[in-house]
Write a protein that holds these residues in place. Structure first.
Motif, PDB file in Angstrom:
ATOM      1  N   ARG A   1       0.805  -1.225   0.000  1.00  0.00           N
ATOM      2  CA  ARG A   1       0.000   0.000   0.000  1.00  0.00           C
ATOM      3  C   ARG A   1       0.836   1.272   0.000  1.00  0.00           C
ATOM      4  NH1 ARG A   1      -4.683  -2.771   2.632  1.00  0.00           N
ATOM      5  NH2 ARG A   1      -6.484  -2.010   1.492  1.00  0.00           N
TER       6      ARG A   1
ATOM      7  N   PRO B   1       5.505   2.411  -9.247  1.00  0.00           N
ATOM      8  CA  PRO B   1       5.303   3.694  -9.937  1.00  0.00           C
ATOM      9  C   PRO B   1       4.936   3.546 -11.414  1.00  0.00           C
ATOM     10  CG  PRO B   1       7.616   3.394  -9.304  1.00  0.00           C
ATOM     11  CD  PRO B   1       6.854   2.279  -8.689  1.00  0.00           C
ATOM     12  N   PHE B   2       5.441   2.519 -12.059  1.00  0.00           N
ATOM     13  CA  PHE B   2       5.076   2.339 -13.473  1.00  0.00           C
ATOM     14  C   PHE B   2       3.587   2.040 -13.593  1.00  0.00           C
ATOM     15  CE2 PHE B   2       4.435   0.024 -17.397  1.00  0.00           C
ATOM     16  CZ  PHE B   2       5.217   0.696 -18.315  1.00  0.00           C
TER      17      PHE B   2
ATOM     18  N   ARG C   1       1.271   2.631 -11.384  1.00  0.00           N
ATOM     19  CA  ARG C   1       0.480   3.771 -10.900  1.00  0.00           C
ATOM     20  C   ARG C   1       0.329   4.826 -11.986  1.00  0.00           C
ATOM     21  NH1 ARG C   1      -3.189   4.894  -8.014  1.00  0.00           N
ATOM     22  NH2 ARG C   1      -2.451   6.827  -7.085  1.00  0.00           N
TER      23      ARG C   1
ATOM     24  N   ASP D   1      -2.645   4.315 -14.054  1.00  0.00           N
ATOM     25  CA  ASP D   1      -3.943   4.232 -13.358  1.00  0.00           C
ATOM     26  C   ASP D   1      -4.198   2.943 -12.602  1.00  0.00           C
ATOM     27  OD1 ASP D   1      -4.721   6.800 -14.451  1.00  0.00           O
ATOM     28  OD2 ASP D   1      -4.945   5.757 -16.352  1.00  0.00           O
TER      29      ASP D   1
ATOM     30  N   GLU E   1      -5.413   2.750  -6.288  1.00  0.00           N
ATOM     31  CA  GLU E   1      -5.034   2.616  -4.872  1.00  0.00           C
ATOM     32  C   GLU E   1      -6.001   1.620  -4.250  1.00  0.00           C
ATOM     33  OE1 GLU E   1      -5.173   6.456  -3.060  1.00  0.00           O
ATOM     34  OE2 GLU E   1      -3.126   6.935  -3.645  1.00  0.00           O
ATOM     35  N   PRO E   2      -5.476   0.647  -3.504  1.00  0.00           N
ATOM     36  CA  PRO E   2      -6.369  -0.389  -2.990  1.00  0.00           C
ATOM     37  C   PRO E   2      -7.098   0.059  -1.731  1.00  0.00           C
ATOM     38  CG  PRO E   2      -4.110  -0.881  -2.398  1.00  0.00           C
ATOM     39  CD  PRO E   2      -4.065   0.396  -3.164  1.00  0.00           C
TER      40      PRO E   2
ATOM     41  N   ASP F   1     -10.027   4.480 -13.749  1.00  0.00           N
ATOM     42  CA  ASP F   1      -9.816   5.714 -14.487  1.00  0.00           C
ATOM     43  C   ASP F   1      -8.891   5.413 -15.648  1.00  0.00           C
ATOM     44  OD1 ASP F   1     -11.291   7.317 -12.889  1.00  0.00           O
ATOM     45  OD2 ASP F   1      -9.620   7.897 -11.598  1.00  0.00           O
ATOM     46  N   ILE F   2      -9.109   6.079 -16.729  1.00  0.00           N
ATOM     47  CA  ILE F   2      -8.139   6.031 -17.824  1.00  0.00           C
ATOM     48  C   ILE F   2      -7.683   7.468 -18.003  1.00  0.00           C
ATOM     49  CG2 ILE F   2      -7.780   5.562 -20.252  1.00  0.00           C
ATOM     50  CD1 ILE F   2      -8.245   3.047 -18.684  1.00  0.00           C
ATOM     51  N   THR F   3      -6.510   7.779 -17.469  1.00  0.00           N
ATOM     52  CA  THR F   3      -6.053   9.159 -17.547  1.00  0.00           C
ATOM     53  C   THR F   3      -4.905   9.274 -18.533  1.00  0.00           C
ATOM     54  OG1 THR F   3      -4.397   8.937 -15.833  1.00  0.00           O
ATOM     55  CG2 THR F   3      -6.621   9.459 -15.121  1.00  0.00           C
ATOM     56  N   ASN F   4      -4.483  10.471 -18.693  1.00  0.00           N
ATOM     57  CA  ASN F   4      -3.459  10.760 -19.682  1.00  0.00           C
ATOM     58  C   ASN F   4      -2.523  11.779 -19.061  1.00  0.00           C
ATOM     59  OD1 ASN F   4      -2.209  10.939 -22.188  1.00  0.00           O
ATOM     60  ND2 ASN F   4      -3.521  12.620 -22.824  1.00  0.00           N
ATOM     61  N   VAL F   5      -1.554  11.316 -18.295  1.00  0.00           N
ATOM     62  CA  VAL F   5      -0.651  12.231 -17.600  1.00  0.00           C
ATOM     63  C   VAL F   5       0.771  12.062 -18.136  1.00  0.00           C
ATOM     64  CG1 VAL F   5      -2.011  12.390 -15.490  1.00  0.00           C
ATOM     65  CG2 VAL F   5      -0.349  10.559 -15.741  1.00  0.00           C
TER      66      VAL F   5
ATOM     67  N   GLN G   1       3.143   9.051 -17.955  1.00  0.00           N
ATOM     68  CA  GLN G   1       3.040   7.927 -18.892  1.00  0.00           C
ATOM     69  C   GLN G   1       4.001   8.102 -20.065  1.00  0.00           C
ATOM     70  OE1 GLN G   1      -1.121   8.267 -19.787  1.00  0.00           O
ATOM     71  NE2 GLN G   1      -1.769   7.475 -17.814  1.00  0.00           N
TER      72      GLN G   1
ATOM     73  N   ALA H   1       7.512   7.661 -18.991  1.00  0.00           N
ATOM     74  CA  ALA H   1       7.878   6.260 -18.819  1.00  0.00           C
ATOM     75  C   ALA H   1       8.269   5.663 -20.164  1.00  0.00           C
ATOM     76  CB  ALA H   1       6.730   5.473 -18.193  1.00  0.00           C
TER      77      ALA H   1
ATOM     78  N   ARG I   1     -10.877  14.047 -17.899  1.00  0.00           N
ATOM     79  CA  ARG I   1     -10.071  13.111 -17.122  1.00  0.00           C
ATOM     80  C   ARG I   1      -8.865  12.687 -17.936  1.00  0.00           C
ATOM     81  NH1 ARG I   1     -12.649  11.554 -12.536  1.00  0.00           N
ATOM     82  NH2 ARG I   1     -11.178   9.926 -12.051  1.00  0.00           N
ATOM     83  N   CYS I   2      -9.029  12.741 -19.232  1.00  0.00           N
ATOM     84  CA  CYS I   2      -7.929  12.328 -20.090  1.00  0.00           C
ATOM     85  C   CYS I   2      -6.946  13.458 -20.317  1.00  0.00           C
ATOM     86  CB  CYS I   2      -8.453  11.901 -21.459  1.00  0.00           C
ATOM     87  SG  CYS I   2      -9.322  10.361 -21.380  1.00  0.00           S
TER      88      CYS I   2
ATOM     89  N   ASN J   1      11.928   9.444 -14.243  1.00  0.00           N
ATOM     90  CA  ASN J   1      11.965   9.393 -15.707  1.00  0.00           C
ATOM     91  C   ASN J   1      12.035  10.759 -16.386  1.00  0.00           C
ATOM     92  OD1 ASN J   1      11.842   6.596 -15.792  1.00  0.00           O
ATOM     93  ND2 ASN J   1       9.608   6.592 -15.704  1.00  0.00           N
TER      94      ASN J   1
ATOM     95  N   ASN K   1       0.311  14.388 -25.395  1.00  0.00           N
ATOM     96  CA  ASN K   1       0.921  14.202 -24.082  1.00  0.00           C
ATOM     97  C   ASN K   1       2.443  14.065 -24.172  1.00  0.00           C
ATOM     98  OD1 ASN K   1       1.889  12.332 -21.849  1.00  0.00           O
ATOM     99  ND2 ASN K   1      -0.121  12.913 -21.108  1.00  0.00           N
TER     100      ASN K   1
END
Lengths: 1361, 487
Positions: free
Chosen positions: A945, A950-951, A953, A956, A959-960, A968-972, A975, A978, B24-25, B233, B273
């Motif tokens: 926990r 980190p990869f 996370r 998405d 968190e348990p 969620d499908i996010t785009n930060v 990513q 990485a 959200r994306c 990274n 992105n």
């Protein structure tokens, strides 16, 4: 409603209105007063209930604000201020509008009341109500039962599952399956036309990802793209995938999201959930075996209670038991001072996850009050709470061994035989011993320990020797013993608030006996245990009590008391014996962790009173717990054998002294001897042996009592009774037989779960405050589904499981099929997979949902594979993702599935795909959690926990902490970063590239490019794409060549500068060191006392000045002045070690050529082939960080120390100590570096098979294993040095003089020259540092690596069409 | 909109509209990825960035940014900002009334503070000798002496202070601020946690900085200001030219895919992105590079201090200022351990023993840098728009633990605020004369965040997010703005 109460409410609401009068300037005071007196009370009483802003507005009409009243409802306005004629409200109140007779369900308003409404309208409808009333006041207008009924009526999800008629469809493409007919009818109804079917290659890819979470190989794409053209071919592929073991891995991970799977409890300390991973493996096995959904539901809720559990014969385990482990995956606070608060919180965690996962309800919202929107009462919450609060955190052995019962029976029989043989042997021995005569007592003369079984004889002997008359002394001793004995017995019964003696089953029937070791509950006096190993025959003989090891000390055991409410300040005492690996504690409010105010104690090998002071916990409930090593609910240790015994518990007021220590081991002797009325020492001697013989006989005949048992046990311990394997053949044979059988018993596997205690209804906590108790709420299910209390002595989990599956409960099956739909279609029929309540979304196609639920339940008998097979075989599932223009306009959210949903794959699928494509993915299934470095599927990665990967996370991974049905499908940017820079990704790309390059199947670049492209995207590249990729390759290669030559020039210049600097600096350093060493030698004795097993000083020699292990240089490594130069290819290896190494310390003084090295080893101990090693490594997992390297990172963790910034300018001292308990500690310049950690080492390095490497992480010496730098000294110790010793050693060889020191010692001109060169060097290094990553890769292959990485980063790779 | 309409709309619309999905994306650190859609939204009159969840502020803001100085482990209020003469008078005597349960149950007698208090500034607020530099700027501070927390242990206390809930899974205050107000700098996250040297996340781990159920771009990003790679990274693995070439190839191939999907917005956003990430590679190291700052500035912040921890903390403070200049919404600072009296890496202020030395060393570490930050911001005209919040997860007991430490005390402790909109030179609330319980104007962590949000122009009751069947907010169902500490 009682009129009085109503009036009060009316006034309350009225008063709320008055406040607003001044705000509203338009209405006259008189008008407002008329409203308040005559209109508001009527509105409140008759209208608010159904027409309010809070929770119900029938016909869209809101009558609790001015705005709403003026606006009207679906049929337009109802009042026109000032115009009674045009105000429809009056006609409605007069019941002149058919079908709209208001108030509903009540009699018509009186004429006077209607007249008041008319007057009010004619006054211009003055109305001060701007803010709507509160929800509480609206709800107070109705009884909760009414509210519940009404809500239930309105809640779609609470309506029974119907079996809707499958619509008729004429289009043959859409008529084949019921699901298609539903879907197509819906599209038609909405005026939508479905798009075309997706291309075969896309369908193949889609099937692979959705069903097994891995991409198809290019060969599979080719094969199946053709085969699925026919229905049979398609079915074959679906079957193939459903039958692959990866199916279970994929879908188990979805399931783990629902039950917030975790391997640790979080919070301070973040302790592990030992063996929680069995639950993950259980899911994988169950899903692969297609165990039915209802069965799995039962197992999740009450798998430990099933009359016929599901047994896995192959593995010999009870699968059903494992299902309950999810209850334990809660967040646990650390050492709370309010333990009940913590209990409430972790049960809330259970309820929250459980109710969302299986019911799609947010039951936790009703913890403080009735649910605000759904038909769920606060009582419903506490009814469920009571079920879970009646259970305790626990751990269960899951093993099932069919043959074991017979072996256990045989062991019991053997024990009988051993008892007989042993008694005979003892009696014979006693016969001999007793003849020796009283003179023998003199040998015991020095025994002064009053607990020694021989003490009475020794004592009386001493008194007689000192001149006392025998008779006087004897009587006195007898009297003293008797006084003590009665005092002991009286103390417990008279002082104790509660005193339990475990000799009587009836007194402990409120205790809970868990585990095979406690099967027999209370044992009579004289039970004994046979030693499982060693020379002893017996571990002991015991008084009546409870013992866990009478058959085997492998047997699991956990003994807990009933709940004890501490009404005052108390202390708890327990009379215990054990082997030191078993533990005892008091659990406060079932809290399973430890802490200063939650102590635990190991149960040691002598009978002792264990005391716990529980005064602190006055007012709380505790229970006492005894557990063998692996059977504590959370605080386990790893010993396979463990046992305990208990005879008494005593609770005393906190201010009393503890109970006196009993001397029962002597009571048997006095009891016997007193009757013999001895007149002399001779008589006493003889009574002693006669007495013990009688006790042995009674023991043999199973007639002995506690005093006999204590006496025999003590005599056994003192070797007065023989207890050795060596001396008796017949006995040893029996013992060996017994041990062989015992050895064959498996060490049980314990998995987290719950203990049943006794079912107890919980109080409702008013406003959720556990200190404000309301009435008790019977344990039962949701009132809206079944209000009947559970008639059970147990917790009610069995009943709860039944409730989930009963036909009247429409939620469980709907929720489940919707979850599956979500994962197959990328979007649920109910979008909010975890919330089917009012705040969730409505089903886009309720008939389809009900069809699926009823079909799944009634015809598919809950088979997940059948469900999936059906769904993926539909036409609607096979649609292309490309939306039609029409659907973009009419159905932008794609509620009606006229096309498929484009989806990004989940974090695990991304990592698994990268590994799979690069050929690194290992297929190994099951087992303890791994970290991200191990190339296995992500489902096996540890979910710690406080340290989530980190990869994962970044993509998405949730968190348990609660049920996650829809990630969620996010785009930060993390990513993209990485994909761009993560070293693992680069490495995977390079691996893949070299594989493809090395594969003779591909003749040329074009075919390689095609292969790689198809692997990643599932399609062949267009010719334009091929040429783009070819261009990229060529350009990159050229670019790299340019860079390489530039870099080499810089490197060359660096070497020049280094020599220039060295020429000035090295002699100066040498001088400084000499001075400092001399001083250190004077002031510091410690360092001189430290003796390594090997030391290399490099002063013109490669010899080991202590251990005689000379070094051999390889590939250009060389001695220079006072140091060894290693790199770029050069390194040194020692002669084989002459001694075995286990605990050890590696120590070196080193300077680095650059700070960008990633994995170079300074000093390593390794097998000759380098397969096993421990090494001091720089920068491998984190740049500029020292790391204890090891084979496959097996004993490696980050020390988390500082960035290394100085080692290019000066010599630094680095040491790593490997402790015997596995602890690994890092040091830099004599000080601890980062944090010590626990490894599973130390490794044993055998003499003659082990070498020491310098400048290489491990052999064979290649790639980034080599260090670039200078080593000034290296030392090896055969033990783990302490921090003080390392510091002393550092000070003892102060080679690590700083550059500042050296510069200060130089003349000005030299200094300036050195500084100028140093500056140029630094600049070059900085410049070069950005080259260093590519440096390794500037081979012809590296352009391919770049290509591979670009392909990995394609959106087409991580999105499925 | 009437609440009825709101309810109805929320109940019957799909939970995530397509636009919401896109939001959200959207890229965490900027709206570039959604340029098409969001540009239109930006065109409307709006004083907040397009990526803000709020359409406009609820009321005019007095601060635009927050710096949260989190004193992990729990600073003793009776040794810092809440002087209690009675402790000296009754030193060594037993507590006159029964005490609450403590975590270590090793309660000694009343213990005088080893630190001396001096009335400071024009306001005369007493500050202990632990904080001589902060004493210098004390007129900027509003000291709240009546703070309380329901939690008596670190991890849950940390979660509570950060998120308003004592367990993991909920959004941190910084995430709420970033969510509500959006980010002004497209290349930086809205919520940044700074670390340096040996600093680690407090007990509870990185989940303390979680976005919880809020969109992921609001999660706290940890920047390790003195590391070669300040963000995971972020350091390019390839030479610029090589990396650019690869990105170029990807973009061109991705374009084909984008077309094949019918210009799917998710795919488009994922492509863009990479551009943001690429820019971040240079932006972040620039931010952490303090070599352009004058020697005087570095000295002011204590970066040249021989005390390694002070120098490291000073560096966080200086980088915090640079982030404020770039418009970052919420910055959290992390203390470093001195390993004294149970104060470990995750809880450096936790002096269960040796309070005098431990608190002394910790005070020495943060005092000068924080004071420097306040002064530097003031000199640059940024203090007006920057709110500084200083708090631990609880205070410490007025009686000793063992002989020379203090145990946790959540029943009354001190926090302070300074800067944007704060009425400096204020003392608010009081504990009893032993400093054990808050007795006057008792307030809660919810009140603290309600006040912070208020100063940011947000009504704390109206910044909500629907999740799991409830509208959640930072202040749960509690919280009152503390009007008296506001200008």
């Amino acid at each position: 409603m009682k009129p009085l109460l109503l009036m009060r409410l009316v006034w309350l609401l009225a008063f709320a209105g008055w406040v607003n009068v001044s705000v509203n300037g338009q209405d006259t005071d008189q008008g407002v007063e008329f409203f308040e007196t005559n209109i508001r009370p009527l509105l409140v009483e008759h209208c608010y209930r159904c027409h309010n802003s809070v929770d119900l507005s029938e016909g869209s009409l809101v009558l609790d604000t001015k705005a709403g009243t003026l606006k009207g409802g679906d049929n337009g306005s109802i009042i026109e201020p000032g115009n009674v004629e045009k105000s429809r409200l009056i006609a409605i109140l007069k019941h002149e509008v058919p079908g709209l007779e208001m108030p509903e369900d009540a009699k018509k308003l009186s004429d006077k009341e209607i007249a008041n409404f008319e007057k009010w309208i004619s006054l211009g409808a003055p109305d001060p109500r701007i803010e709507p009333p509160s929800m509480e006041s609206i709800q107070a207008l109705r009884s909760w039962d009414t509210v519940l009924e009404q809500r239930k009526k309105e809640a779609w999800a609470f309506q029974p599952i119907r079996s809707p008629t499958v619509p008729e469809v004429t289009d043959p493409r859409w008529a084949a399956t019921p699901i298609d007919r539903f879907a197509f009818s819906k599209m038609q109804e909405k005026g939508l036309k479905p798009v075309e079917r997706a291309e075969n290659s896309i369908l193949v890819r889609r099937l692979f990802f959705v069903l097994i979470g891995l991409p198809p190989t290019s060969a599979e794409v080719k094969k199946w793209s053709q085969e699925i053209e026919t229905k049979e071919g398609y079915d074959r592929l679906v079957n193939d995938l459903l039958n692959r073991p990866q199916f279970g891995e994929r879908w188990a991970r979805h399931w783990m999201d629902w039950t917030r799977y975790a391997d640790s409890h979080g919070s301070e300390g973040d302790p592990g959930i030992e063996n929680g991973w069995y639950y993950r493996d259980y899911l994988i096995r169950a899903l692969n075996a297609d165990v039915s959904y209802p069965q799995l539901v039962r197992e999740h809720v009450a798998g430990d209670l099933l009359a016929e559990p599901r047994i896995n014969r192959e593995l010999g385990i009870n699968e059903s038991l494992i299902g309950t482990a999810h209850w334990r995956m809660v967040f646990h606070g650390f050492s709370p001072t309010d333990a009940l608060d913590e209990k409430v919180r972790f049960i809330d965690d259970q309820i929250n996850t459980f109710s969302k996962a299986f019911l799609g309800l947010t039951l936790s919202c009703a913890r403080c009050h009735h649910h605000k929107f759904d038909p769920i009462s606060q009582e419903d919450y506490y009814a469920t709470f009571g079920v879970l609060a009646s259970c305790r955190p626990a751990r269960h052995a899951i093993d099932v061994d069919a043959g074991e019962a017979d072996r256990r029976q045989a062991m019991l029989q053997l024990k009988q035989n051993i008892r007989g043989e042993l008694a005979a042997r003892w009696l014979a021995d006693i016969q001999i011993a007793s003849t020796a005569g009283a003179a023998e007592i003199e040998k015991w003369a020095d025994i002064k320990d009053p607990t020694d079984v021989r003490f009475p004889l020794a004592n009386i002997w001493r008194r007689v020797r000192d001149g006392e008359a025998f008779e006087v002394a004897w009587k006195d001793e007898c009297h003293k013993h008797e006084m003590h004995r009665t005092a002991v017995e009286k103390y417990a019964t008279e002082e104790g608030v509660q005193y339990l003696k475990f000799s009587n089953p009836a007194t402990v029937n409120h205790w809970y006996f868990e585990g095979k070791g406690l099967q027999n509950k209370v044992s009579p006096a004289g039970e004994f245990a046979i030693a499982a190993e060693g020379d002893s025959l017996l571990t002991g003989i015991y008084p009546s009590g409870v013992y866990s090891h009478l058959l085997s000390s492998k047997d699991p055991a956990r003994l807990t008391s009933e709940d004890l409410l501490l009404t005052d300040k108390y202390q708890v005492w327990m009379r215990l014996q054990g082997d030191g690996t078993s533990q005892t504690r008091y659990a406060v409010q079932d809290y399973p962790r430890n802490g200063v105010v939650f102590p635990t104690a190991a149960i040691g090998p002598k009978w002792h009173w264990q005391k716990f002071d529980v005064a602190y916990w006055k007012g709380d409930e505790i229970h006492l717990e005894l557990a063998t090593g692996k059977d504590a609910p959370l605080l386990v240790n790893s010993s396979n054998r463990s046992w305990f015994g208990i005879t008494e518990t005593l609770i005393l007021p906190a201010d009393r002294p503890g109970p006196p220590e009993p001397l029962f081991q002597q009571t048997g002797f006095y009891r016997f001897a007193v009757e013999k009325m001895p007149k002399s020492l001779e008589d006493v001697w003889s009574a002693y042996w006669q007495g013990i013989a009688v006790s042995v006989e009674r023991w043999r005949d199973q007639q002995c009592d506690d005093m006999d048992a204590y006496w025999l046990a003590a005599a056994l311990e003192n070797k007065q009774l023989f207890n050795s394997l060596a001396a008796d053949e017949k006995l040893s044979d029996l013992i060996r037989q017994y041990r062989a059988l015992e050895e064959s018993l498996r060490v049980p596997t314990r998995v987290p779960g719950l203990d049943e205690t006794v079912g107890r209804d919980n109080e409702l906590y008013i406003r959720g405050n556990h200190k404000q108790l309301g009435a008790k709420v019977p344990r039962r299910f949701l009132q809206a589904i079944d209000a009947k209390p559970y008639a059970t002595e147990q917790s009610g989990r069995m009943q709860l499981a039944d409730e989930l599956l009963r036909p009247e409960n429409p939620l469980t099956y709907r929720v489940f099929v919707n979850r599956i739909w979500h994962h197959l279609f990328g979007r649920g029929i109910v979008l909010t997979t975890d919330n089917f309540g009012k705040l969730g979304s409505l089903p886009s196609d309720p008939e389809l949902l009900d069809y699926l639920a009823s079909d799944f339940r009634d015809r598919k008998a809950g088979s997940l594979k059948e469900l999936i097979r059906d769904l993926v075989s539909t036409e609607v599932w096979k649609l292309s993702t490309r939306p039609s223009e029409e659907s973009r306009v009419k159905d932008p959210e794609n509620d009606y599935l006229s096309h498929a949903n484009l989806r990004r794959i989940e974090a695990e699928a991304i990592r698994d795909s990268l590994l799979s494509v690069s050929g690194l993915l290992q297929g190994e299934m099951y087992g303890p959690p791994i970290d991200g470095n191990t190339p296995r599927r992500s489902v096996y990665m540890r979910v710690q926990r406080n340290a989530l990967d980190p990869f994962l996370r970044a993509f998405d991974f949730p968190e348990p902490f609660s049920c996650t049905g829809r990630r969620d499908i996010t785009n930060v940017p993390a990513q993209s970063l990485a994909f761009m820079n993560d070293r693992a990704v680069t490495q995977w790309a390079n691996t893949w590239a070299s594989q493809v390059l090395g594969d003779p199947a591909y003749a040329d670049d074009a075919s390689r490019i095609k292969e790689m492209f198809q692997t990643v995207t599932g399609r062949l590249p267009s010719s334009e794409e091929v040429s783009q990729l070819q261009h990229f390759l060529r350009d990159t290669e050229e670019e790299q060549k340019k860079l390489l030559s530039l870099m080499n020039a810089k490197r060359e210049r660096i070497r020049e500068l280094q020599s220039e600097i060295a020429a000035v600096v090295d002699p100066a350093r040498e001088k400084l060191i000499q001075t400092m060493t001399a001083e250190a030698g004077k002031s510091d004795k410690t360092s001189a006392e430290l003796t390594p097993v090997s030391r290399w000083e490099f002063k013109g020699s490669l010899n080991d000045s202590i251990g005689g292990l000379p070094l051999t240089l390889h590939e250009g490594a060389r001695l220079e002045g006072d140091h060894l130069v290693v790199g770029p290819q050069g390194y040194a290896v020692s002669a084989p070690l002459k001694q075995e190494l286990k605990a050890k310390t590696l120590e070196a003084w080193v300077q680095l050529d650059n700070l960008d090295q990633q994995g170079g080893g300074v000093l390593s101990v390794q097998t000759q082939d380098g397969g096993v090693f421990d090494a001091i490594v720089i920068g491998e997992q984190q740049r500029q960080h020292w790391l204890p390297g090891s084979n496959g990172f097996e004993r490696t963790k980050s020390l988390g120390g500082y960035d290394e910034n100085d080692a290019v300018r000066e010599i630094v001292h680095v040491a790593i100590s490997y402790h015997p308990d596995g602890r690994i500690v890092g040091f830099r310049n004599g000080k601890p570096y980062g944090n010590a950690y626990q490894s599973n080492g130390p490794m044993t390095f055998r003499a003659s098979e082990t070498v020491v490497g310098l400048g290489v992480r491990h052999l064979p010496a290649q790639g980034n294993r080599l260090l670039n730098g200078k080593i000034y000294r290296a030392q090896l110790y055969d033990r783990a040095l302490s921090a003080e010793e390392v510091e002393a050693s550092y000070r003892g060889f102060p080679a690590a003089v700083t550059m500042e020191n050296i510069l200060a010692s130089l003349g000005e001109a030299e200094r300036n020259r050195a500084i100028t060169s140093q500056q140029e060097l630094e600049a070059l290094r900085k410049d070069l540092s950005q080259f260093n990553d590519v440096a390794e890769d500037l081979s012809p292959e590296s352009a391919w690596g770049e290509l591979a990485q670009a392909l990995f980063s394609l959106k087409e790779f991580i999105f499925i069409q | 909109m009437s609440s009825k309409n709101r309810l109805e709309r929320q109940a019957f619309r799909p939970l995530l509209s397509r636009r919401a999905v896109l939001q959200r994306c959207s890229t965490g650190f900027g709206a570039v990825a959604l340029s098409g859609i969001l540009a239109q939204q930006h065109a409307r009159a709006n004083d907040l960035p397009a990526n803000a969840a709020l359409k406009k502020l609820h009321h005019p803001a007095k601060a635009k940014h927050v710096i949260f100085c989190f004193m992990s482990g729990g600073v003793s209020h009776v040794d810092s900002f809440d002087p209690k003469p009675r402790l000296e008078l009754d030193h060594g005597k037993p507590m006159p009334f029964p005490v609450e349960r403590t975590q270590f149950n090793n309660n000694g007698s009343i213990m005088a503070s080893p630190f001396k208090f001096t009335p400071s500034g024009q306001s005369g607020i007493p500050v202990s000798s632990m904080f001589p530099h902060i004493a210098r700027v004390v007129d900027e501070l509003a000291v709240i002496r009546s703070m309380t927390s329901p939690v008596n242990e670190h991890a849950q206390g940390n979660f509570f202070v950060h998120t308003g809930f004592p367990v993991m899974g909920y959004p941190s205050a910084g995430a709420w601020a970033s969510y509500g107000l959006g980010t002004e700098d497209q290349d930086l996250p809205g919520y940044i946690v700074l670390q340096s040297g040996s600093a680690v996340p407090p007990h509870g781990g990185v989940s303390l900085f979680s976005n919880g159920f809020l969109p992921a771009q609001n999660q706290g990003s940890i920047i390790q200001v003195d590391r070669a790679e300040p963000i995971r990274n972020i350091k390019p693995a390839d030479l610029d030219a090589i990396q650019r070439r690869r990105l170029g190839l990807m973009k061109s191939l991705d374009k084909n895919f984008l077309e094949a999907t019918g210009n799917d917005q998710q795919v488009d956003a994922a492509i863009e992105n990479f551009e943001t990430a690429f820019r971040m590679q240079s932006v972040v190291p620039e931010l952490c590079d303090i070599s352009d700052e004058s020697a005087a500035t570095q000295t002011l912040y204590g970066i040249d201090s021989p005390d390694k921890e002070k120098a490291a903390f000073g560096r966080q403070c200086l980088v915090a200022r640079k982030l404020i200049e770039r418009g970052v919404r919420f910055i959290e600072l992390s203390c470093l351990t001195k390993n004294i009296g149970a104060g470990g890496a995750a809880n450096p202020w936790d002096q269960h023993g040796d309070l005098k030395n431990g608190h002394g060393a910790m005070g020495f570490q943060v005092d000068q840098p924080i004071a420097a930050l306040i002064e530097d911001l003031r000199n640059r005209g940024l203090l007006n728009e920057t709110l500084i919040v200083w708090a631990g997860e609880f205070g410490r007991t007025p009686f000793s633990q063992g002989s020379d430490g203090r145990d946790h005390n959540p029943y009354g402790f001190s926090v302070w605020m300074a800067g944007g909109g704060v009425r400096g030179g204020t003392i608010y609330g009081a504990t009893d004369d032993l400093g054990y319980f808050a007795v006057e104007k008792k307030c809660t962590i919810y009140d603290m965040w309600a006040t912070v949000l208020h100063l940011l122009g947000i009504n704390h009751e109206a910044l909500t997010y629907r999740y799991g069947g409830r509208d959640f907010r930072l202040t749960d169902v509690h919280g009152n703005v503390i009007g008296e500490v506001i200008q």
